[in-house]
Design an enzyme around this catalytic site. Structure first.
Site, PDB file in Angstrom:
ATOM      1  N   ASP A  18      -7.329   9.599 -26.202  1.00 21.68           N
ATOM      2  CA  ASP A  18      -7.212   9.473 -24.293  1.00 21.68           C
ATOM      3  C   ASP A  18      -5.578  10.347 -24.537  1.00 21.68           C
ATOM      4  OD1 ASP A  18      -6.289   7.545 -25.473  1.00 21.68           O
ATOM      5  OD2 ASP A  18      -6.500   6.655 -22.785  1.00 21.68           O
ATOM      6  N   ASP A  78      -1.611   7.618 -28.999  1.00 19.68           N
ATOM      7  CA  ASP A  78      -2.639   8.074 -29.235  1.00 19.68           C
ATOM      8  C   ASP A  78      -2.151   9.597 -30.329  1.00 19.68           C
ATOM      9  OD1 ASP A  78      -5.224   7.629 -27.579  1.00 19.68           O
ATOM     10  OD2 ASP A  78      -3.446   7.370 -26.536  1.00 19.68           O
ATOM     11  N   VAL A  95      -9.681   4.889 -29.546  1.00 16.21           N
ATOM     12  CA  VAL A  95      -7.866   4.512 -28.842  1.00 16.21           C
ATOM     13  C   VAL A  95      -8.102   4.687 -27.678  1.00 16.21           C
ATOM     14  CG1 VAL A  95      -6.916   4.366 -31.170  1.00 16.21           C
ATOM     15  CG2 VAL A  95      -7.090   6.686 -30.043  1.00 16.21           C
TER      16      VAL A  95
HETATM   17  C1  BDR Z   1      -4.317   1.180 -24.292  1.00 13.68           C
HETATM   18  O1  BDR Z   1      -4.427   1.639 -23.153  1.00 13.68           O
HETATM   19  C2  BDR Z   1      -4.222   3.159 -23.481  1.00 13.68           C
HETATM   20  O2  BDR Z   1      -2.274   3.334 -22.508  1.00 13.68           O
HETATM   21  C3  BDR Z   1      -2.632   2.958 -24.544  1.00 13.68           C
HETATM   22  O3  BDR Z   1      -2.628   4.295 -25.195  1.00 13.68           O
HETATM   23  C4  BDR Z   1      -3.683   2.616 -25.712  1.00 13.68           C
HETATM   24  O4  BDR Z   1      -5.332   3.106 -25.542  1.00 13.68           O
HETATM   25  C5  BDR Z   1      -3.168  -0.099 -24.502  1.00 13.68           C
HETATM   26  O5  BDR Z   1      -4.328  -1.061 -23.849  1.00 13.68           O
HETATM   27 CA    CA Z   2      -5.106   4.832 -25.723  1.00 14.77          CA
END
Ligand code: BDR
Ligand code: CA
Length: 317
Positions: free
Chosen positions: A9, A14, A125
């Site tokens: 995302d 990412d 992720v």
């Molecule tokens: C996760 O939350 C998002 O803000 C980041 O991309 C990461 O995947 C960290 O808590």
């Molecule tokens: Ca992320």
């Protein structure tokens, strides 16, 4: 060479995870799927495309997936505060020339896994909506996943969205529950390790000063990301959470893991989205997750810095 699909995302970390995967000698990134999380879906898919194209990558297909969590509205506040309104605040990255694929990301996951003769490594992720939906749509994909490497959760460290919960799990806790209980080999890289592997001002400056356009843009992304961490959390150090999951494939000695039973809290307002792990096997429940326990910070920093200097070499046939 590992065949990898990245579900993400983007999001600063990412984006860096994606760049790392495209520069890794032992990773064949066959597709990128996007989900709503750090920003709305139209932003996360556009961000994935513009980062890839900026990095001279035009041959990796990008799919748009679920536009909201399975059972809840998209929680936007923290994503916007930390990553900026469109999910990728900071340097100007031009609009992509590549278009997203027509197929929905969930269908891509199901079709690609079912059609593949070899098992595929899935790296997730963002919120786990696409992955859970794919498992519900076609449960047989579970046998086609080599490893599922997730950035999410906080077991010993406090959460970063509530004191109990980490963002990715909090945004779609029902999806996380489906995935955690799927029986797939899961590696969970939580805030317990990602908050140890932080880039400091000198690391970021080193990257910004590079003549290489990828190192430079990563440095600029980190300046923005470090800045919002100072404002929101009050500390001057920048995690690159998601990139650790790709790092684990590049070098399996980067992280240490311990297999434990772990599940997700759903019903209590105080603990919603908390990843609750049975560290001492008190419940006697069968361990289902390899939780990360430690990270080699120097190895991670060197890995990021050296890989961003490399050109893209396509592995697509
Ligand atoms: C996760 O939350 C998002 O803000 C980041 O991309 C990461 O995947 C960290 O808590
Ligand atoms: Ca992320």
């Amino acid at each position: 060479m590992k065949k990898v699909i990245l579900d993400c995302d983007p999001g600063h970390d990412d984006a860096i995870a994606m760049l790392l995967a495209t520069r890794a000698d032992n990773i064949d990134l066959i597709g990128v799927t996007t989900v709503a999380g750090n920003s709305e879906l139209h932003h996360t898919v556009n961000n994935a495309l513009r980062v890839l194209n900026y990095a001279d990558v035009y041959d990796i297909p990008v799919y748009a997936g679920c536009s909201k969590p399975m059972m809840r509205d998209l929680y936007r506040l923290t994503g916007a505060v930390i990553h900026g309104e469109d999910g990728l605040g900071g340097p100007e990255i031009p609009a992509p020339t590549q278009k997203p694929e027509e197929k929905h990301a969930v269908d891509y996951l199901v079709d690609t896994l079912m059609e593949s003769e070899e098992k595929i490594t899935l790296v997730a992720v963002g919120p786990l909506t696409n992955v859970a939906m794919a498992m519900i749509k076609e449960p047989r994909i579970k046998d086609k996943i080599d490893k599922l490497i997730i950035m999410g959760g906080a077991i010993i460290e406090p959460g970063n969205i509530t004191s109990a919960a980490e963002f990715n799990i909090y945004v779609d806790p029902e999806a996380a529950k489906v995935v955690f209980n799927s029986g797939v080999e899961i590696y969970l890289n939580t805030l317990d390790v990602t908050m140890k592997a932080v880039f400091l001002e000198k690391d970021i400056n080193e990257m910004v000063k590079s003549d290489n356009k990828i190192s430079k843009i990563v440095g600029e992304l980190l300046i923005f990301f470090a800045g919002t961490h100072v404002e929101h959390f009050g500390f001057l150090a920048c995690p690159i959470h998601d990139a650790l999951c790709i790092g684990q494939i590049i070098d399996p000695t980067l992280l240490s893991h311990k297999k434990v039973f772990c599940d997700v809290s759903l019903h209590d307002e105080l603990t919603l989205g908390e990843t609750v792990a049975d560290l001492w096997n008190i419940t006697g429940k069968e361990p289902n997750i390899y939780m990360a326990t430690d990270v080699d910070v120097d190895k991670f920093k060197t890995m990021i810095k050296t890989h961003m200097e490399k050109p893209y070499i396509s592995k697509q046939i």
